[in-house]
Design a protein around this motif. Structure first.
Motif, PDB file in Angstrom:
ATOM      1  N   SER A 201      -0.720   2.354 -13.181  1.00 52.33           N
ATOM      2  CA  SER A 201      -0.506   1.565 -11.971  1.00 52.33           C
ATOM      3  C   SER A 201      -1.650   0.573 -11.807  1.00 52.33           C
ATOM      4  O   SER A 201      -2.816   0.958 -11.750  1.00 52.33           O
ATOM      5  CB  SER A 201      -0.433   2.485 -10.748  1.00 52.33           C
ATOM      6  N   ILE A 202      -1.295  -0.702 -11.734  1.00 46.55           N
ATOM      7  CA  ILE A 202      -2.276  -1.791 -11.739  1.00 46.55           C
ATOM      8  C   ILE A 202      -2.247  -2.499 -10.390  1.00 46.55           C
ATOM      9  O   ILE A 202      -1.174  -2.712  -9.814  1.00 46.55           O
ATOM     10  CB  ILE A 202      -1.954  -2.783 -12.872  1.00 46.55           C
ATOM     11  N   GLN A 203      -3.422  -2.878  -9.911  1.00 49.76           N
ATOM     12  CA  GLN A 203      -3.489  -3.633  -8.663  1.00 49.76           C
ATOM     13  C   GLN A 203      -4.512  -4.749  -8.729  1.00 49.76           C
ATOM     14  O   GLN A 203      -5.551  -4.606  -9.371  1.00 49.76           O
ATOM     15  CB  GLN A 203      -3.893  -2.719  -7.505  1.00 49.76           C
ATOM     16  N   ALA A 204      -4.184  -5.835  -8.044  1.00 47.74           N
ATOM     17  CA  ALA A 204      -5.207  -6.799  -7.666  1.00 47.74           C
ATOM     18  C   ALA A 204      -5.770  -6.277  -6.358  1.00 47.74           C
ATOM     19  O   ALA A 204      -5.232  -6.534  -5.278  1.00 47.74           O
ATOM     20  CB  ALA A 204      -4.618  -8.190  -7.493  1.00 47.74           C
ATOM     21  N   ALA A 205      -6.850  -5.504  -6.462  1.00 48.01           N
ATOM     22  CA  ALA A 205      -7.478  -4.968  -5.254  1.00 48.01           C
ATOM     23  C   ALA A 205      -8.046  -6.084  -4.390  1.00 48.01           C
ATOM     24  O   ALA A 205      -8.410  -5.859  -3.228  1.00 48.01           O
ATOM     25  CB  ALA A 205      -8.580  -3.974  -5.634  1.00 48.01           C
ATOM     26  N   THR A 206      -8.102  -7.281  -4.947  1.00 47.56           N
ATOM     27  CA  THR A 206      -8.425  -8.504  -4.208  1.00 47.56           C
ATOM     28  C   THR A 206      -7.581  -8.587  -2.938  1.00 47.56           C
ATOM     29  O   THR A 206      -8.048  -9.086  -1.906  1.00 47.56           O
ATOM     30  CB  THR A 206      -8.122  -9.731  -5.087  1.00 47.56           C
ATOM     31  N   LYS A 207      -6.345  -8.110  -3.018  1.00 47.36           N
ATOM     32  CA  LYS A 207      -5.389  -8.296  -1.939  1.00 47.36           C
ATOM     33  C   LYS A 207      -5.611  -7.274  -0.823  1.00 47.36           C
ATOM     34  O   LYS A 207      -6.586  -7.355  -0.095  1.00 47.36           O
ATOM     35  CB  LYS A 207      -3.971  -8.216  -2.507  1.00 47.36           C
ATOM     36  N   TYR A 208      -4.734  -6.288  -0.689  1.00 44.02           N
ATOM     37  CA  TYR A 208      -4.777  -5.428   0.489  1.00 44.02           C
ATOM     38  C   TYR A 208      -5.904  -4.407   0.483  1.00 44.02           C
ATOM     39  O   TYR A 208      -6.381  -3.994   1.537  1.00 44.02           O
ATOM     40  CB  TYR A 208      -3.443  -4.714   0.672  1.00 44.02           C
ATOM     41  N   ILE A 209      -6.327  -3.960  -0.686  1.00 41.79           N
ATOM     42  CA  ILE A 209      -7.384  -2.944  -0.693  1.00 41.79           C
ATOM     43  C   ILE A 209      -8.662  -3.511  -0.085  1.00 41.79           C
ATOM     44  O   ILE A 209      -9.257  -2.917   0.816  1.00 41.79           O
ATOM     45  CB  ILE A 209      -7.615  -2.406  -2.117  1.00 41.79           C
ATOM     46  N   VAL A 210      -9.095  -4.661  -0.568  1.00 49.90           N
ATOM     47  CA  VAL A 210     -10.260  -5.315   0.041  1.00 49.90           C
ATOM     48  C   VAL A 210      -9.890  -5.815   1.443  1.00 49.90           C
ATOM     49  O   VAL A 210     -10.609  -5.587   2.412  1.00 49.90           O
ATOM     50  CB  VAL A 210     -10.762  -6.459  -0.848  1.00 49.90           C
ATOM     51  N   GLY A 211      -8.790  -6.547   1.545  1.00 52.71           N
ATOM     52  CA  GLY A 211      -8.209  -6.869   2.843  1.00 52.71           C
ATOM     53  C   GLY A 211      -8.847  -7.983   3.648  1.00 52.71           C
ATOM     54  O   GLY A 211      -8.383  -8.276   4.742  1.00 52.71           O
ATOM     55  N   HIS A 212      -9.906  -8.614   3.119  1.00 62.86           N
ATOM     56  CA  HIS A 212     -10.604  -9.623   3.926  1.00 62.86           C
ATOM     57  C   HIS A 212     -10.824 -10.942   3.179  1.00 62.86           C
ATOM     58  O   HIS A 212     -11.649 -11.761   3.587  1.00 62.86           O
ATOM     59  CB  HIS A 212     -11.940  -9.058   4.422  1.00 62.86           C
ATOM     60  N   SER A 213     -10.108 -11.131   2.075  1.00 62.40           N
ATOM     61  CA  SER A 213     -10.116 -12.409   1.349  1.00 62.40           C
ATOM     62  C   SER A 213     -11.508 -12.840   0.898  1.00 62.40           C
ATOM     63  O   SER A 213     -11.817 -14.029   0.885  1.00 62.40           O
ATOM     64  CB  SER A 213      -9.481 -13.513   2.221  1.00 62.40           C
ATOM     65  N   ASP A 214     -12.339 -11.865   0.505  1.00 61.11           N
ATOM     66  CA  ASP A 214     -13.703 -12.238   0.131  1.00 61.11           C
ATOM     67  C   ASP A 214     -14.213 -11.558  -1.143  1.00 61.11           C
ATOM     68  O   ASP A 214     -15.407 -11.638  -1.443  1.00 61.11           O
ATOM     69  CB  ASP A 214     -14.667 -11.953   1.294  1.00 61.11           C
ATOM     70  N   VAL A 215     -13.332 -10.888  -1.888  1.00 64.38           N
ATOM     71  CA  VAL A 215     -13.748 -10.205  -3.117  1.00 64.38           C
ATOM     72  C   VAL A 215     -12.656 -10.328  -4.162  1.00 64.38           C
ATOM     73  O   VAL A 215     -11.470 -10.202  -3.845  1.00 64.38           O
ATOM     74  CB  VAL A 215     -14.024  -8.701  -2.861  1.00 64.38           C
ATOM     75  N   MET A 216     -13.044 -10.568  -5.425  1.00 69.89           N
ATOM     76  CA  MET A 216     -12.127 -10.487  -6.554  1.00 69.89           C
ATOM     77  C   MET A 216     -12.327  -9.121  -7.205  1.00 69.89           C
ATOM     78  O   MET A 216     -13.451  -8.746  -7.570  1.00 69.89           O
ATOM     79  CB  MET A 216     -12.415 -11.594  -7.574  1.00 69.89           C
ATOM     80  N   LEU A 217     -11.227  -8.354  -7.371  1.00 65.98           N
ATOM     81  CA  LEU A 217     -11.353  -6.981  -7.860  1.00 65.98           C
ATOM     82  C   LEU A 217     -10.010  -6.503  -8.400  1.00 65.98           C
ATOM     83  O   LEU A 217      -8.964  -6.795  -7.820  1.00 65.98           O
ATOM     84  CB  LEU A 217     -11.803  -6.079  -6.702  1.00 65.98           C
ATOM     85  N   GLY A 218     -10.037  -5.801  -9.528  1.00 69.21           N
ATOM     86  CA  GLY A 218      -8.821  -5.246 -10.113  1.00 69.21           C
ATOM     87  C   GLY A 218      -8.978  -3.778 -10.435  1.00 69.21           C
ATOM     88  O   GLY A 218     -10.089  -3.306 -10.717  1.00 69.21           O
ATOM     89  N   THR A 219      -7.868  -3.042 -10.393  1.00 68.64           N
ATOM     90  CA  THR A 219      -7.885  -1.621 -10.720  1.00 68.64           C
ATOM     91  C   THR A 219      -6.692  -1.283 -11.604  1.00 68.64           C
ATOM     92  O   THR A 219      -5.638  -1.920 -11.532  1.00 68.64           O
ATOM     93  CB  THR A 219      -7.801  -0.739  -9.453  1.00 68.64           C
ATOM     94  N   ALA A 220      -6.871  -0.269 -12.441  1.00 68.71           N
ATOM     95  CA  ALA A 220      -5.766   0.294 -13.215  1.00 68.71           C
ATOM     96  C   ALA A 220      -5.950   1.796 -13.240  1.00 68.71           C
ATOM     97  O   ALA A 220      -6.932   2.304 -13.788  1.00 68.71           O
ATOM     98  CB  ALA A 220      -5.736  -0.272 -14.625  1.00 68.71           C
ATOM     99  N   VAL A 221      -5.018   2.508 -12.621  1.00 66.62           N
ATOM    100  CA  VAL A 221      -5.056   3.968 -12.566  1.00 66.62           C
ATOM    101  C   VAL A 221      -4.059   4.494 -13.588  1.00 66.62           C
ATOM    102  O   VAL A 221      -2.883   4.105 -13.582  1.00 66.62           O
ATOM    103  CB  VAL A 221      -4.715   4.481 -11.159  1.00 66.62           C
ATOM    104  N   ALA A 222      -4.516   5.377 -14.476  1.00 68.10           N
ATOM    105  CA  ALA A 222      -3.686   5.860 -15.577  1.00 68.10           C
ATOM    106  C   ALA A 222      -3.432   7.353 -15.477  1.00 68.10           C
ATOM    107  O   ALA A 222      -4.246   8.117 -14.932  1.00 68.10           O
ATOM    108  CB  ALA A 222      -4.350   5.538 -16.907  1.00 68.10           C
ATOM    109  N   SER A 223      -2.308   7.767 -16.017  1.00 68.71           N
ATOM    110  CA  SER A 223      -2.001   9.184 -16.134  1.00 68.71           C
ATOM    111  C   SER A 223      -2.928   9.821 -17.158  1.00 68.71           C
ATOM    112  O   SER A 223      -3.606   9.135 -17.937  1.00 68.71           O
ATOM    113  CB  SER A 223      -0.549   9.381 -16.577  1.00 68.71           C
ATOM    114  N   GLU A 224      -2.955  11.132 -17.194  1.00 70.10           N
ATOM    115  CA  GLU A 224      -3.839  11.847 -18.120  1.00 70.10           C
ATOM    116  C   GLU A 224      -3.560  11.458 -19.569  1.00 70.10           C
ATOM    117  O   GLU A 224      -4.479  11.336 -20.383  1.00 70.10           O
ATOM    118  CB  GLU A 224      -3.674  13.353 -17.929  1.00 70.10           C
ATOM    119  N   GLN A 225      -2.303  11.230 -19.893  1.00 72.64           N
ATOM    120  CA  GLN A 225      -1.927  10.909 -21.271  1.00 72.64           C
ATOM    121  C   GLN A 225      -2.567   9.621 -21.761  1.00 72.64           C
ATOM    122  O   GLN A 225      -2.905   9.496 -22.945  1.00 72.64           O
ATOM    123  CB  GLN A 225      -0.405  10.810 -21.381  1.00 72.64           C
ATOM    124  N   TYR A 226      -2.773   8.663 -20.871  1.00 69.84           N
ATOM    125  CA  TYR A 226      -3.234   7.342 -21.304  1.00 69.84           C
ATOM    126  C   TYR A 226      -4.622   6.968 -20.779  1.00 69.84           C
ATOM    127  O   TYR A 226      -5.124   5.892 -21.107  1.00 69.84           O
ATOM    128  CB  TYR A 226      -2.215   6.277 -20.865  1.00 69.84           C
TER     129      TYR A 226
END
Length: 401
Positions: A201-226
């Motif tokens: 599962s991939i996100q541009a955490a830039t968007k809602y996670i940060v929520g204040h339009s002031d950070v560039m950030l990305g995340t990728a959460v993987a299952s145990e297999q990968y």
């Protein structure tokens, strides 16, 4: 009994080993990690992939807290961090493909995702086939012997189609195909990826996670297999983020639920108002029946947010410009997910470069809006004034004709 979503967002990543007795984990900035003994260095080397201080690029306690929080929120076995959402997408894909491989990419993906496939993967000898977001079980017909990844984005970029992820994931797994999802719209909480067959599962955490339009950030959460492969491949490609940015991502999680609920409430109010406007052909909000895949949204999602689009009955760029240029509360900007409202327009011909198999063939202009946290009455008044400017130009054109 498992914790509720709101509680989890408040408590995620706040282990005492990261917080050291305060509410928020301190920002730990470091490149070099020093060791007092050979034994300490050996321990760090052996455990460097397991949230142990080893070298700045492997992360500090601030990073570890945010990574653990993302796993607590989304599920999975581990979270890799990237300097932006596009980096998360491209590195997640490239971590699992090599020359001669094939991937399936939803045709309604984020535009830079398409560019990465067409300009980078193609150069590396990886073939991409684009598919209609509403294909569902028909995805089975597109899987080849060398298909490695099924990449989804739901709702789709700009046009908001909601995909039947569980059905497609089940079919992909029968062929040992990795299922990746750009889960940015759902912010990792409105759609539970690992409960619906997603592997990464991939996100541009830039968007809602940060929520204040002031950070560039990305995340990728993987299952145990990968997870191991994603973590190590991303590390080898030099992916890392500032601890200050990781801290702001972690802080943003605390208010994510309450912000999303207000965004959703405001956006539904505006969307239903837009449905009543004579200028509007239809509204593409996943929470409304007019949106393609609305039935999958009702089945699989926990809620919505502030991002949706609507289609005008006509396409007249001068009138669209008049609509956009005089806005008081809506700004024009290439992002969303912050506290502020945004608006952008796409004329029908623009989709010729954005779509290859799922062109919506609109006759009118598509307007994408992000509904922020302002008073919704002010936003509606702003749009109403915009329609007055729009209609004045439409009338002028009719008179001239």
């Amino acid at each position: 009994m498992s914790e509720g979503k709101k509680t989890k967002l408040v408590t995620a990543g706040r282990d005492k080993k990261w917080t050291h007795g305060v509410v928020n984990p301190p920002v730990q900035r470091a490149s070099t990690v020093v060791f007092n003994t050979v034994a300490e260095k050996h321990h760090a080397t052996v455990n460097r992939a397991n949230q142990t201080l080893f070298y700045g690029r492997r992360g500090t306690e601030t990073h570890f807290a945010f990574q653990q929080a993302m796993v607590d929120v989304e599920g999975g076995a581990g979270c890799a961090l990237y300097p932006c959402g596009t980096a998360a997408i491209s590195n997640a894909i490239i971590s699992f493909v090599e020359q001669g491989d094939h991937i399936l990419m939803v045709d309604t993906c984020y535009e830079p995702t398409r560019d990465f496939c067409d300009k980078i993967l193609k150069k590396l000898g990886v073939e991409t086939t684009y598919f209609d977001p509403m294909i569902g079980a028909g995805i089975a017909d597109l899987i080849q012997d060398n298909t490695k990844i099924l990449f989804c984005e739901s709702p789709g970029s700009i046009t908001m189609e909601v995909m039947d992820i569980p059905t497609m994931a089940e079919i992909a797994h029968q062929k040992e195909v990795i299922v990746m999802l750009d889960n940015t719209w759902a912010a990792g909480v409105q759609f539970n990826p690992f409960e619906h067959g997603v592997d990464i599962s991939i996100q541009a955490a830039t968007k809602y996670i940060v929520g204040h339009s002031d950070v560039m950030l990305g995340t990728a959460v993987a299952s145990e297999q990968y997870w191991d492969q994603l973590r190590e491949q991303s590390y080898l490609m030099g992916q890392c983020v500032s601890p200050d940015d990781a801290y702001l991502g972690l802080r943003g999680l605390r208010t994510l639920d309450v912000r999303l609920r207000q965004h959703e409430q405001n956006s539904l109010t505006v969307a239903k108002w837009l449905e009543s406007r004579p200028e509007v052909d239809h509204v593409r909000h996943p929470g409304l029946p007019s949106c393609p895949g609305h039935e999958f949204f009702n089945r699989d999602f926990n809620g919505g947010n502030g991002l949706f689009s609507f289609v005008l009955k006509t396409s007249y760029p001068r009138a669209t410009t008049a609509l956009l240029d005089g806005m008081k509360h809506f700004s024009m900007g290439y992002s969303w997910g912050g506290f502020e409202s945004l608006i952008l327009a796409n004329e029908p011909k623009s989709f010729n470069s954005l779509r290859t198999v799922a062109n919506p063939n609109f006759e009118g202009t598509l307007v994408r809006v992000h509904i922020g946290l302002e008073d919704v009455e002010d936003l509606i008044a702003d749009l109403e004034a915009g329609f007055e400017r729009y209609n004045a130009l439409i009338l002028e054109k009719a008179v001239q004709s």
